[in-house]
Scaffold this active site. Structure first.
Site, PDB file in Angstrom:
ATOM      1  N   ASP A  14       0.856  -1.191   0.000  1.00  0.00           N
ATOM      2  CA  ASP A  14       0.000   0.000   0.000  1.00  0.00           C
ATOM      3  C   ASP A  14       0.896   1.247   0.000  1.00  0.00           C
ATOM      4  OD1 ASP A  14      -2.425   1.421   0.320  1.00  0.00           O
ATOM      5  OD2 ASP A  14      -2.284   1.345   2.514  1.00  0.00           O
ATOM      6  N   ASP A  64       2.055   5.416  -5.233  1.00  0.00           N
ATOM      7  CA  ASP A  64       1.297   6.630  -4.954  1.00  0.00           C
ATOM      8  C   ASP A  64       2.070   7.831  -5.472  1.00  0.00           C
ATOM      9  OD1 ASP A  64      -0.014   8.811  -4.029  1.00  0.00           O
ATOM     10  OD2 ASP A  64      -0.050   8.218  -1.927  1.00  0.00           O
ATOM     11  N   GLU A  69      -2.663   6.278  -7.970  1.00  0.00           N
ATOM     12  CA  GLU A  69      -3.574   7.254  -7.330  1.00  0.00           C
ATOM     13  C   GLU A  69      -3.572   8.554  -8.120  1.00  0.00           C
ATOM     14  OE1 GLU A  69      -3.598   7.635  -3.040  1.00  0.00           O
ATOM     15  OE2 GLU A  69      -3.925   9.801  -3.160  1.00  0.00           O
ATOM     16  N   HIS A  74      -7.025   9.573   5.250  1.00  0.00           N
ATOM     17  CA  HIS A  74      -6.491   8.517   6.112  1.00  0.00           C
ATOM     18  C   HIS A  74      -6.561   8.941   7.580  1.00  0.00           C
ATOM     19  CE1 HIS A  74      -4.291   7.870   2.222  1.00  0.00           C
ATOM     20  NE2 HIS A  74      -4.723   6.637   2.456  1.00  0.00           N
ATOM     21  N   GLY A 131     -10.887   4.517   4.656  1.00  0.00           N
ATOM     22  CA  GLY A 131     -12.174   3.911   5.013  1.00  0.00           C
ATOM     23  C   GLY A 131     -12.581   4.093   6.473  1.00  0.00           C
ATOM     24  N   ASN A 149     -10.007   0.386   1.376  1.00  0.00           N
ATOM     25  CA  ASN A 149      -8.880   0.231   2.310  1.00  0.00           C
ATOM     26  C   ASN A 149      -9.284   0.589   3.743  1.00  0.00           C
ATOM     27  OD1 ASN A 149      -7.384  -0.242   0.026  1.00  0.00           O
ATOM     28  ND2 ASN A 149      -5.952   1.448   0.340  1.00  0.00           N
ATOM     29  N   ILE A 150      -8.920  -0.296   4.665  1.00  0.00           N
ATOM     30  CA  ILE A 150      -9.174  -0.052   6.091  1.00  0.00           C
ATOM     31  C   ILE A 150      -7.870  -0.287   6.860  1.00  0.00           C
ATOM     32  CG2 ILE A 150     -10.406  -0.829   8.170  1.00  0.00           C
ATOM     33  CD1 ILE A 150     -12.350   0.378   6.234  1.00  0.00           C
ATOM     34  N   THR A 192      -6.620   2.310  10.010  1.00  0.00           N
ATOM     35  CA  THR A 192      -6.703   2.850  11.374  1.00  0.00           C
ATOM     36  C   THR A 192      -7.702   2.099  12.247  1.00  0.00           C
ATOM     37  OG1 THR A 192      -6.145   5.008  10.445  1.00  0.00           O
ATOM     38  CG2 THR A 192      -7.038   5.001  12.672  1.00  0.00           C
TER      39      THR A 192
HETATM   40  P1  13P Z   1      -7.705   4.488   7.121  1.00  0.00           P
HETATM   41  O1  13P Z   1      -6.542   4.417   8.021  1.00  0.00           O
HETATM   42  O2  13P Z   1      -8.452   5.780   7.214  1.00  0.00           O
HETATM   43  O3  13P Z   1      -8.615   3.300   7.296  1.00  0.00           O
HETATM   44  O4  13P Z   1      -7.172   4.445   5.621  1.00  0.00           O
HETATM   45  C1  13P Z   1      -6.658   3.259   5.128  1.00  0.00           C
HETATM   46  C2  13P Z   1      -6.051   3.429   3.792  1.00  0.00           C
HETATM   47  O5  13P Z   1      -6.581   4.093   2.938  1.00  0.00           O
HETATM   48  C3  13P Z   1      -4.787   2.739   3.552  1.00  0.00           C
HETATM   49  O6  13P Z   1      -4.235   3.081   2.340  1.00  0.00           O
END
Ligand code: 13P
Length: 280
Positions: A81, A103, A133, A177, A207, A227-228, A230
């Site tokens: 990622d 990215d 992106e 994020h 997300g 994407n999740i 945090t």
């Molecule tokens: P979050 O940390 O807001 O869930 O974002 C995750 C993300 O987009 C990782 O690339």
């Protein structure tokens, strides 16, 4: 189950579900995500962002992620990622990651296209897929500096998709994020326009903190990967604190279990919202 590719999971457009891509930083988080996928019979993407490698070096965690994905009985892809350097992207490919994100959103469009093309060329020599992106998702993933959202323009999205050669395209539609300080203003109107103009599968970053309705609206309008990160880190940290508060005698392995459990619960919750039950 062999490792699968990003494109195996997102190339079947179906506006009733989106694939969850879950960031992990250790073996326990990977175990929690796999437990959720197996229980729900759901496909899975395990990923780690370059900005988090200070805590989890890729040459150490990468092989764990690959082994975890191979052990999972559901189709699982392993993805880098927010790759920002060729060195890290090449290492992920050497380790057997089935896709990488480059990215280049901080660069002007022409430079983003040119740099992304280089990554696509390299990834193809490994048979791997690439996510790019365009526009700029807000906030910060890991150690990177926090940035403001720059909503993706339809014209730029079209050119980027056509010229870069990517397999999946992260778009900026108001998400960021990390945890939101105020309610995000999602540009579903823009998502619809991009989806109508571009065939490349679309990815939603940032997300954590979106509502069930936000997710469902996004996946109904062209988002195929969500994407999740945090939310899994927070759920695991909360579980550790809960275990420590409930039992002052808690041992190291009780905290390992807490990380598995926290990630499992968060991944399962999101897989359910994303419509992934029985989609493996
Ligand atoms: P979050 O940390 O807001 O869930 O974002 C995750 C993300 O987009 C990782 O690339």
């Amino acid at each position: 189950m062999p490792l699968v590719h990003l494109t195996d999971l997102i190339s079947k457009p179906d506006n009733t579900y989106a694939i969850g891509a879950f960031n992990v930083s250790d073996m326990e988080m990977a175990m929690g995500a796999i437990k959720a996928a197996e229980e729900l019979h759901a496909p899975l993407i395990l990923q780690i962002a370059e900005g988090r490698l200070r805590y989890s070096p890729l040459d150490l965690l990468g092989p764990v992620m690959i082994a975890a994905a191979k052990k999972c009985s559901m189709p699982t892809a392993v993805h880098l990622d927010h790759g920002s350097t060729m060195e890290t992207i090449k290492l992920a490919l050497d380790l057997g990651f089935t896709s990488v994100m480059f990215d280049g959103s901080k660069y002007p469009l022409d430079e983003n296209i040119a740099r992304t093309q280089e990554v696509v060329k390299l990834a193809r020599s490994y048979g791997a897929d690439v996510e790019g992106e365009i526009g700029r998702v807000g906030g910060a993933e890991g150690d990177y500096k926090s940035v403001d959202v720059l909503v993706t323009s339809v014209e730029e999205a079209k050119r980027f998709a056509e010229e870069s050669g990517i397999d999946a395209m992260a778009v900026a539609i108001g998400t960021a994020h990390g945890n939101y300080k105020e309610k995000p203003q999602l540009r579903i109107d823009r998502l619809k326009e991009i989806h109508a103009a571009v065939k490349t599968p679309l990815v939603l970053h940032g997300g954590t903190g979106l509502t069930e309705e936000d997710f469902r609206t996004c996946l109904a309008n062209g988002i195929q990967k969500i994407n999740i990160a945090t939310a899994s880190y927070d759920a695991s940290a909360a579980k550790i604190k809960e275990v420590a508060a409930a039992n002052p005698q808690a041992k190291y392995f009780d905290f390992s279990d807490a990380i598995v459990q926290g990630t499992y619960e968060n991944v399962k919750k999101h897989m359910h919202i994303f419509g992934l039950e029985q989609k493996a």
